[in-house]
Design a protein around this motif. Structure first.
Motif, PDB file in Angstrom:
ATOM      1  N   GLY A 121       0.813  -1.204   0.000  1.00  0.00           N
ATOM      2  CA  GLY A 121       0.000   0.000   0.000  1.00  0.00           C
ATOM      3  C   GLY A 121       0.850   1.258   0.000  1.00  0.00           C
ATOM      4  O   GLY A 121       2.061   1.224  -0.208  1.00  0.00           O
ATOM      5  N   GLU A 122       0.229   2.393   0.267  1.00  0.00           N
ATOM      6  CA  GLU A 122       0.931   3.676   0.203  1.00  0.00           C
ATOM      7  C   GLU A 122       1.965   3.787   1.324  1.00  0.00           C
ATOM      8  O   GLU A 122       1.685   3.462   2.474  1.00  0.00           O
ATOM      9  CB  GLU A 122      -0.064   4.834   0.308  1.00  0.00           C
ATOM     10  CG  GLU A 122      -0.846   5.118  -0.956  1.00  0.00           C
ATOM     11  CD  GLU A 122      -1.833   4.030  -1.298  1.00  0.00           C
ATOM     12  OE1 GLU A 122      -2.311   3.360  -0.370  1.00  0.00           O
ATOM     13  OE2 GLU A 122      -2.119   3.838  -2.497  1.00  0.00           O
ATOM     14  N   CYS A 123       3.154   4.276   0.980  1.00  0.00           N
ATOM     15  CA  CYS A 123       4.207   4.399   1.977  1.00  0.00           C
ATOM     16  C   CYS A 123       5.216   5.463   1.558  1.00  0.00           C
ATOM     17  O   CYS A 123       5.230   5.918   0.405  1.00  0.00           O
ATOM     18  CB  CYS A 123       4.914   3.056   2.198  1.00  0.00           C
ATOM     19  SG  CYS A 123       6.054   2.622   0.880  1.00  0.00           S
ATOM     20  N   ILE A 124       6.047   5.834   2.519  1.00  0.00           N
ATOM     21  CA  ILE A 124       7.183   6.726   2.286  1.00  0.00           C
ATOM     22  C   ILE A 124       8.453   5.925   2.504  1.00  0.00           C
ATOM     23  O   ILE A 124       8.599   5.227   3.513  1.00  0.00           O
ATOM     24  CB  ILE A 124       7.167   7.924   3.260  1.00  0.00           C
ATOM     25  CG1 ILE A 124       5.975   8.830   2.975  1.00  0.00           C
ATOM     26  CG2 ILE A 124       8.465   8.722   3.156  1.00  0.00           C
ATOM     27  CD1 ILE A 124       6.095   9.645   1.707  1.00  0.00           C
ATOM     28  N   GLU A 125       9.389   6.021   1.553  1.00  0.00           N
ATOM     29  CA  GLU A 125      10.641   5.275   1.646  1.00  0.00           C
ATOM     30  C   GLU A 125      11.822   6.239   1.539  1.00  0.00           C
ATOM     31  O   GLU A 125      11.851   7.095   0.649  1.00  0.00           O
ATOM     32  CB  GLU A 125      10.698   4.228   0.520  1.00  0.00           C
ATOM     33  CG  GLU A 125      11.834   3.249   0.623  1.00  0.00           C
ATOM     34  CD  GLU A 125      11.765   2.203  -0.484  1.00  0.00           C
ATOM     35  OE1 GLU A 125      11.413   1.046  -0.202  1.00  0.00           O
ATOM     36  OE2 GLU A 125      12.048   2.566  -1.648  1.00  0.00           O
ATOM     37  N   TRP A 126      12.774   6.111   2.464  1.00  0.00           N
ATOM     38  CA  TRP A 126      13.972   6.954   2.472  1.00  0.00           C
ATOM     39  C   TRP A 126      15.189   6.073   2.267  1.00  0.00           C
ATOM     40  O   TRP A 126      15.435   5.144   3.022  1.00  0.00           O
ATOM     41  CB  TRP A 126      14.078   7.703   3.802  1.00  0.00           C
ATOM     42  CG  TRP A 126      15.348   8.491   3.969  1.00  0.00           C
ATOM     43  CD1 TRP A 126      15.894   9.362   3.072  1.00  0.00           C
ATOM     44  CD2 TRP A 126      16.227   8.484   5.092  1.00  0.00           C
ATOM     45  NE1 TRP A 126      17.066   9.897   3.572  1.00  0.00           N
ATOM     46  CE2 TRP A 126      17.282   9.369   4.817  1.00  0.00           C
ATOM     47  CE3 TRP A 126      16.209   7.801   6.318  1.00  0.00           C
ATOM     48  CZ2 TRP A 126      18.329   9.595   5.702  1.00  0.00           C
ATOM     49  CZ3 TRP A 126      17.247   8.014   7.216  1.00  0.00           C
ATOM     50  CH2 TRP A 126      18.288   8.913   6.896  1.00  0.00           C
ATOM     51  N   THR A 127      15.974   6.334   1.215  1.00  0.00           N
ATOM     52  CA  THR A 127      17.145   5.526   0.894  1.00  0.00           C
ATOM     53  C   THR A 127      18.274   6.435   0.403  1.00  0.00           C
ATOM     54  O   THR A 127      18.073   7.612   0.108  1.00  0.00           O
ATOM     55  CB  THR A 127      16.836   4.507  -0.225  1.00  0.00           C
ATOM     56  OG1 THR A 127      16.376   5.218  -1.391  1.00  0.00           O
ATOM     57  CG2 THR A 127      15.769   3.519   0.210  1.00  0.00           C
ATOM     58  N   GLY A 128      19.460   5.854   0.334  1.00  0.00           N
ATOM     59  CA  GLY A 128      20.538   6.511  -0.389  1.00  0.00           C
ATOM     60  C   GLY A 128      21.479   7.365   0.422  1.00  0.00           C
ATOM     61  O   GLY A 128      22.455   7.885  -0.117  1.00  0.00           O
ATOM     62  N   LEU A 129      21.260   7.549   1.732  1.00  0.00           N
ATOM     63  CA  LEU A 129      22.188   8.337   2.522  1.00  0.00           C
ATOM     64  C   LEU A 129      23.397   7.475   2.861  1.00  0.00           C
ATOM     65  O   LEU A 129      23.296   6.470   3.553  1.00  0.00           O
ATOM     66  CB  LEU A 129      21.529   8.834   3.812  1.00  0.00           C
ATOM     67  CG  LEU A 129      22.396   9.734   4.686  1.00  0.00           C
ATOM     68  CD1 LEU A 129      22.775  11.000   3.928  1.00  0.00           C
ATOM     69  CD2 LEU A 129      21.666  10.102   5.974  1.00  0.00           C
ATOM     70  N   ASP A 130      24.578   7.868   2.363  1.00  0.00           N
ATOM     71  CA  ASP A 130      25.789   7.068   2.501  1.00  0.00           C
ATOM     72  C   ASP A 130      26.881   7.920   3.126  1.00  0.00           C
ATOM     73  O   ASP A 130      27.259   8.965   2.596  1.00  0.00           O
ATOM     74  CB  ASP A 130      26.233   6.560   1.131  1.00  0.00           C
ATOM     75  CG  ASP A 130      27.281   5.459   1.225  1.00  0.00           C
ATOM     76  OD1 ASP A 130      27.970   5.378   2.254  1.00  0.00           O
ATOM     77  OD2 ASP A 130      27.413   4.692   0.260  1.00  0.00           O
ATOM     78  N   LEU A 131      27.397   7.469   4.281  1.00  0.00           N
ATOM     79  CA  LEU A 131      28.469   8.165   4.987  1.00  0.00           C
ATOM     80  C   LEU A 131      29.626   7.214   5.210  1.00  0.00           C
ATOM     81  O   LEU A 131      29.558   6.318   6.061  1.00  0.00           O
ATOM     82  CB  LEU A 131      27.958   8.707   6.339  1.00  0.00           C
ATOM     83  CG  LEU A 131      26.794   9.680   6.295  1.00  0.00           C
ATOM     84  CD1 LEU A 131      26.297   9.974   7.701  1.00  0.00           C
ATOM     85  CD2 LEU A 131      27.200  10.961   5.579  1.00  0.00           C
ATOM     86  N   ALA A 132      30.695   7.370   4.399  1.00  0.00           N
ATOM     87  CA  ALA A 132      31.916   6.562   4.539  1.00  0.00           C
ATOM     88  C   ALA A 132      31.608   5.066   4.544  1.00  0.00           C
ATOM     89  O   ALA A 132      32.135   4.309   5.368  1.00  0.00           O
ATOM     90  CB  ALA A 132      32.661   6.957   5.800  1.00  0.00           C
ATOM     91  N   GLY A 133      30.760   4.631   3.634  1.00  0.00           N
ATOM     92  CA  GLY A 133      30.436   3.218   3.520  1.00  0.00           C
ATOM     93  C   GLY A 133      29.258   2.770   4.347  1.00  0.00           C
ATOM     94  O   GLY A 133      28.787   1.639   4.184  1.00  0.00           O
ATOM     95  N   PHE A 134      28.754   3.618   5.245  1.00  0.00           N
ATOM     96  CA  PHE A 134      27.604   3.263   6.073  1.00  0.00           C
ATOM     97  C   PHE A 134      26.362   3.944   5.520  1.00  0.00           C
ATOM     98  O   PHE A 134      26.354   5.158   5.320  1.00  0.00           O
ATOM     99  CB  PHE A 134      27.823   3.697   7.520  1.00  0.00           C
ATOM    100  CG  PHE A 134      26.697   3.321   8.432  1.00  0.00           C
ATOM    101  CD1 PHE A 134      26.516   2.006   8.816  1.00  0.00           C
ATOM    102  CD2 PHE A 134      25.806   4.280   8.895  1.00  0.00           C
ATOM    103  CE1 PHE A 134      25.475   1.642   9.659  1.00  0.00           C
ATOM    104  CE2 PHE A 134      24.760   3.935   9.738  1.00  0.00           C
ATOM    105  CZ  PHE A 134      24.607   2.604  10.123  1.00  0.00           C
ATOM    106  N   SER A 135      25.313   3.171   5.265  1.00  0.00           N
ATOM    107  CA  SER A 135      24.085   3.714   4.703  1.00  0.00           C
ATOM    108  C   SER A 135      22.900   3.383   5.598  1.00  0.00           C
ATOM    109  O   SER A 135      22.883   2.346   6.285  1.00  0.00           O
ATOM    110  CB  SER A 135      23.833   3.166   3.297  1.00  0.00           C
ATOM    111  OG  SER A 135      23.710   1.754   3.312  1.00  0.00           O
ATOM    112  N   VAL A 136      21.918   4.270   5.602  1.00  0.00           N
ATOM    113  CA  VAL A 136      20.716   4.118   6.415  1.00  0.00           C
ATOM    114  C   VAL A 136      19.496   4.227   5.507  1.00  0.00           C
ATOM    115  O   VAL A 136      19.461   5.065   4.601  1.00  0.00           O
ATOM    116  CB  VAL A 136      20.648   5.190   7.521  1.00  0.00           C
ATOM    117  CG1 VAL A 136      19.383   5.024   8.351  1.00  0.00           C
ATOM    118  CG2 VAL A 136      21.875   5.127   8.414  1.00  0.00           C
ATOM    119  N   SER A 137      18.491   3.374   5.749  1.00  0.00           N
ATOM    120  CA  SER A 137      17.245   3.404   4.991  1.00  0.00           C
ATOM    121  C   SER A 137      16.076   3.213   5.944  1.00  0.00           C
ATOM    122  O   SER A 137      16.225   2.617   7.013  1.00  0.00           O
ATOM    123  CB  SER A 137      17.216   2.291   3.925  1.00  0.00           C
ATOM    124  OG  SER A 137      18.337   2.374   3.061  1.00  0.00           O
ATOM    125  N   ALA A 138      14.904   3.708   5.554  1.00  0.00           N
ATOM    126  CA  ALA A 138      13.713   3.555   6.381  1.00  0.00           C
ATOM    127  C   ALA A 138      12.477   3.653   5.502  1.00  0.00           C
ATOM    128  O   ALA A 138      12.512   4.249   4.419  1.00  0.00           O
ATOM    129  CB  ALA A 138      13.669   4.619   7.475  1.00  0.00           C
TER     130      ALA A 138
END
Length: 293
Positions: A121-138
């Motif tokens: 269903g409908e959602c918000i996705e956050w990807t692509g933040l990369d800091l010195a090889g460490f990435s976060v998604s939600a």
């Protein structure tokens, strides 16, 4: 094959210049029929068609765009799959989208049993933040969120090149998690996947996957020490072979499949498979023809 168009759009930029918006049209028509030796040969032929319209632009370090898919299948016309996004190097990418029935939103890591499912269903996705090889998604659902439902997924990954590790967690009934760690040396790779729940730490499953490229074949063995089974695969060019082994029963080969998947011409692809399912003595297969444009 995707067709591209450039459209001049007025954008709110400092210099007051126009930004180039790239619009892409593409789609495919797919025909498939199934083979079942317990029935009368090839049965169940279907024809599915889809058209994808995408737009993408960039201005002053920002990227933005979106897409929607129109499908014509056995259920009629469906235009419910759509997304719109914006982002930049300093903040990653934020996408508002409609996750399909398989949960295509927020499933970042496979793990072992893939306990953390994607949001439907409908959602918000956050990807692509990369800091010195460490990435976060939600990802978070934005409609019909029920108590205890899987409505928020978070993930983190750390990639050092030859070694990477990632984990994701959801909020479903105490929290499910998936973990995946992998390393590679030359033509050999090793990965460990684990899945479980936070409310019962002792209850988790894991598997070990070993990959090897040799003589033009990409071979892989995925071994589950707890369930005592293994998934084997080998791929070269247009050909692929798969088999599942079961150490718990007297029948060593649980299932098998041979696949031919190759383009005959640009935009025209043929896929054929034949195999035997785990609980079925009859041969089954699929013949697919896909025209992409």
């Amino acid at each position: 094959k995707m067709k591209k168009f450039f459209v001049a759009t007025s954008a709110l930029v400092a210099a007051g210049s126009a930004a180039a918006l790239e619009v892409t049209l593409g789609g495919q028509i797919e025909f498939d029929t199934k083979l079942d030796t317990s029935a009368s040969g090839f049965t169940g032929a279907t024809v599915d068609a889809s058209l994808t319209v995408s737009a993408a632009g960039e201005s002053m370090g920002w990227t933005y765009g979106g897409s929607f898919v129109i499908k014509d299948d056995s259920n009629g016309i469906d235009a419910s799959t759509a997304e719109i996004y914006f982002g930049g190097d300093f903040m990653g990418k934020i996408t508002a989208k409609t996750g399909d029935s398989s949960g295509s939103c927020g499933d970042f890591i496979a793990g072992h049993d893939d306990n953390v499912s994607g949001i439907v269903g409908e959602c918000i996705e956050w990807t692509g933040l990369d800091l010195a090889g460490f990435s976060v998604s939600a990802a978070a659902a934005i409609n019909s969120v029920a108590p205890g439902a899987e409505s928020v997924n978070v993930a983190g990954e750390y990639d050092l090149g030859i070694f990477s590790i990632g984990a994701e967690l959801d909020n479903n009934d105490g929290g499910n998690y998936d973990i995946d760690a992998s390393t590679s040396v030359g033509t050999t790779s090793v990965a460990i996947g684990a899945s479980g729940t936070l409310d019962d730490i002792a209850d988790f499953g894991y598997d070990v996957t070993v990959g090897l490229d040799v003589l033009g074949w990409a071979a892989e063995a995925k071994i589950d020490p707890v369930d005592k089974d293994a998934e084997l695969s080998a791929e070269a060019g247009c050909f692929e072979a798969k088999a599942t082994l079961d150490g718990n029963t007297g029948k060593l080969v649980k299932s098998w499949e041979f696949i031919y998947d190759c383009p005959l011409h640009e935009g025209f692809e043929i896929k054929a498979s034949v195999g035997q399912a785990a609980s079925d003595a009859d041969l089954t297969g699929v013949l697919e023809a896909t025209v992409a444009f």
